[in-house]
Design a protein around this motif. Structure first.
Motif, PDB file in Angstrom:
ATOM      1  N   SER A  66       1.043  -1.218   0.198  1.00 23.29           N
ATOM      2  CA  SER A  66       0.048  -0.341  -0.111  1.00 23.29           C
ATOM      3  C   SER A  66       0.747   1.072   0.004  1.00 23.29           C
ATOM      4  O   SER A  66       1.613   1.052   0.838  1.00 23.29           O
ATOM      5  CB  SER A  66      -1.293   0.112   1.560  1.00 23.29           C
ATOM      6  OG  SER A  66      -2.285  -0.860   1.580  1.00 23.29           O
ATOM      7  N   GLU A  78      -3.595   9.802  -0.867  1.00 27.08           N
ATOM      8  CA  GLU A  78      -4.083   8.622  -0.923  1.00 27.08           C
ATOM      9  C   GLU A  78      -3.673   7.492  -0.763  1.00 27.08           C
ATOM     10  O   GLU A  78      -2.372   7.907  -0.779  1.00 27.08           O
ATOM     11  CB  GLU A  78      -4.769   8.290  -2.918  1.00 27.08           C
ATOM     12  CG  GLU A  78      -5.364   9.187  -3.498  1.00 27.08           C
ATOM     13  CD  GLU A  78      -5.878   8.983  -4.891  1.00 27.08           C
ATOM     14  OE1 GLU A  78      -5.036   8.526  -5.104  1.00 27.08           O
ATOM     15  OE2 GLU A  78      -6.471   9.811  -5.231  1.00 27.08           O
ATOM     16  N   HIS A  80      -2.944   3.962  -2.221  1.00 24.62           N
ATOM     17  CA  HIS A  80      -2.701   2.737  -3.802  1.00 24.62           C
ATOM     18  C   HIS A  80      -2.549   1.045  -3.242  1.00 24.62           C
ATOM     19  O   HIS A  80      -1.607   1.419  -2.612  1.00 24.62           O
ATOM     20  CB  HIS A  80      -2.889   3.255  -5.072  1.00 24.62           C
ATOM     21  CG  HIS A  80      -3.420   4.196  -5.600  1.00 24.62           C
ATOM     22  ND1 HIS A  80      -3.705   4.920  -6.560  1.00 24.62           N
ATOM     23  CD2 HIS A  80      -4.003   5.190  -4.450  1.00 24.62           C
ATOM     24  CE1 HIS A  80      -3.207   6.010  -7.010  1.00 24.62           C
ATOM     25  NE2 HIS A  80      -4.363   6.580  -5.504  1.00 24.62           N
ATOM     26  N   ASP A  93      -0.718  -0.521 -10.281  1.00 23.89           N
ATOM     27  CA  ASP A  93      -1.769  -0.559  -9.924  1.00 23.89           C
ATOM     28  C   ASP A  93      -2.671  -1.107  -9.823  1.00 23.89           C
ATOM     29  O   ASP A  93      -3.662  -1.213 -10.461  1.00 23.89           O
ATOM     30  CB  ASP A  93      -1.568   1.019 -10.028  1.00 23.89           C
ATOM     31  CG  ASP A  93      -2.467   1.612  -9.304  1.00 23.89           C
ATOM     32  OD1 ASP A  93      -3.404   1.264  -8.472  1.00 23.89           O
ATOM     33  OD2 ASP A  93      -2.534   3.453  -9.196  1.00 23.89           O
ATOM     34  N   THR A  95      -5.299  -0.551  -7.573  1.00 21.35           N
ATOM     35  CA  THR A  95      -6.703  -0.069  -7.114  1.00 21.35           C
ATOM     36  C   THR A  95      -7.298   1.902  -7.543  1.00 21.35           C
ATOM     37  O   THR A  95      -8.224   1.819  -7.335  1.00 21.35           O
ATOM     38  CB  THR A  95      -6.762  -0.292  -5.774  1.00 21.35           C
ATOM     39  OG1 THR A  95      -5.458   0.625  -5.228  1.00 21.35           O
ATOM     40  CG2 THR A  95      -6.676  -1.605  -5.086  1.00 21.35           C
ATOM     41  N   SER A 100      -6.556   3.174  -0.541  1.00 23.28           N
ATOM     42  CA  SER A 100      -6.641   1.211   0.049  1.00 23.28           C
ATOM     43  C   SER A 100      -6.216   0.622   0.287  1.00 23.28           C
ATOM     44  O   SER A 100      -4.401   1.660   0.279  1.00 23.28           O
ATOM     45  CB  SER A 100      -7.197   0.592  -1.438  1.00 23.28           C
ATOM     46  OG  SER A 100      -7.420   1.402  -2.307  1.00 23.28           O
TER      47      SER A 100
END
Length: 274
Positions: A66, A78, A80, A93, A95, A100
């Motif tokens: 992540s 963010e 991802h 990537d 998501t 996430s």
């Protein structure tokens, strides 16, 4: 104690060789070899702002992390989920935009499970759901129903269940559901906040992290706190405290059972007063 690090490290994963641990520090992923007491950085390409949610594939050929996407330079945050070869390579990537946080890789290698912050157009508040996605990319599937704060999803060794933690009953507690999201079962129910149920490779035991009630909000898992590790049988019986420690959210975020199901790796912190 295996090794004392000069700075903050978090979230050890035990690899299949029984001798290597992965952990994160300063946005990067590192490999620690126990027998040699040796540390080296894992090549994660442009993923150099990783958080403490990372998981190796069942065969240890791939690594999922992540991470903050490098293209965001305007101060937006963010997280991802990216997948890359364990030996290094271009991260993919899975998501896309949003928050996430990875926690589980299915034992058949086909999908990942994670905590997802998602907002439907017709709703005002953000949902924190348990979602899955194919490990080679595809459509996201959310398994929970918008009730409570849901986090920490992890597959059972046989792939039948996903363990997670949720505030849907009040305090944060450990839950279990079928892989398709049905059959929700609350596995802990006592006056504390319980996070991150990690299942042993032999499927017999589950270890989890406990924060005392009232020291933080049920949906918070903070660093630098007195916490404890608890353990129970897979069916929720025979709950007991294993140990108390000074640690918190990075101590045992992801599954850190050794392959032999006899040991758990965790991070504790020591304050050195100058």
């Amino acid at each position: 104690m295996l090794h004392e690090f000069p700075g903050i490290i978090e979230a050890p994963n035990w690899l299949n060789d029984g001798n290597t641990l992965l952990y994160n520090a300063d946005g990067k992923i590192y490999r620690y070899e126990i027998d040699k007491d040796h540390v080296e950085q894992v090549d994660t390409g442009f993923c150099v702002q990783c958080n403490n949610d990372h998981v190796p594939s069942p065969d240890n050929q791939l690594l999922a992390v992540s991470c903050m996407p490098p293209e965001l330079t305007d101060g937006t945050y963010e997280s991802h989920i990216y997948v890359l070869p364990m030996t290094g390579g271009e991260p993919k990537d899975l998501t896309g935009p949003g928050l996430s946080y990875l926690h589980g890789w299915s034992p058949d290698g086909k999908e990942l499970a994670y905590c997802a912050f998602r907002k439907k157009p017709e709703e005002e508040t953000m949902r924190i759901e348990i979602c899955t996605i194919p490990s080679d990319g595809g459509e996201e599937t959310c398994l929970t129903d918008g009730k409570g704060y849901n986090d920490g999803p992890e597959y059972s060794p046989d792939g039948k269940h996903i363990w997670f933690n949720s505030t849907r009953s009040g305090l944060m507690q450990v839950w279990r559901m079928n892989r398709d999201g049905s059959g929700l079962t609350q596995m802990t129910d006592f006056d504390a906040n319980n996070w991150f149920g990690h299942v042993s490779p032999d499927g017999k035991h589950v270890i989890y992290l406990t924060f005392a009630k009232g020291e933080l909000e049920p949906n918070e898992h903070l660093p630098n706190m007195y916490v404890s590790l608890g353990m129970m049988d897979y069916d929720g019986q025979n709950k007991k405290k294993v140990l108390d420690l000074f640690g918190g959210q990075g101590s045992i975020n992801v599954n850190s059972w050794a392959p032999d199901s006899r040991r758990i790796a965790y991070v504790k912190y020591v304050l050195h007063h100058k």
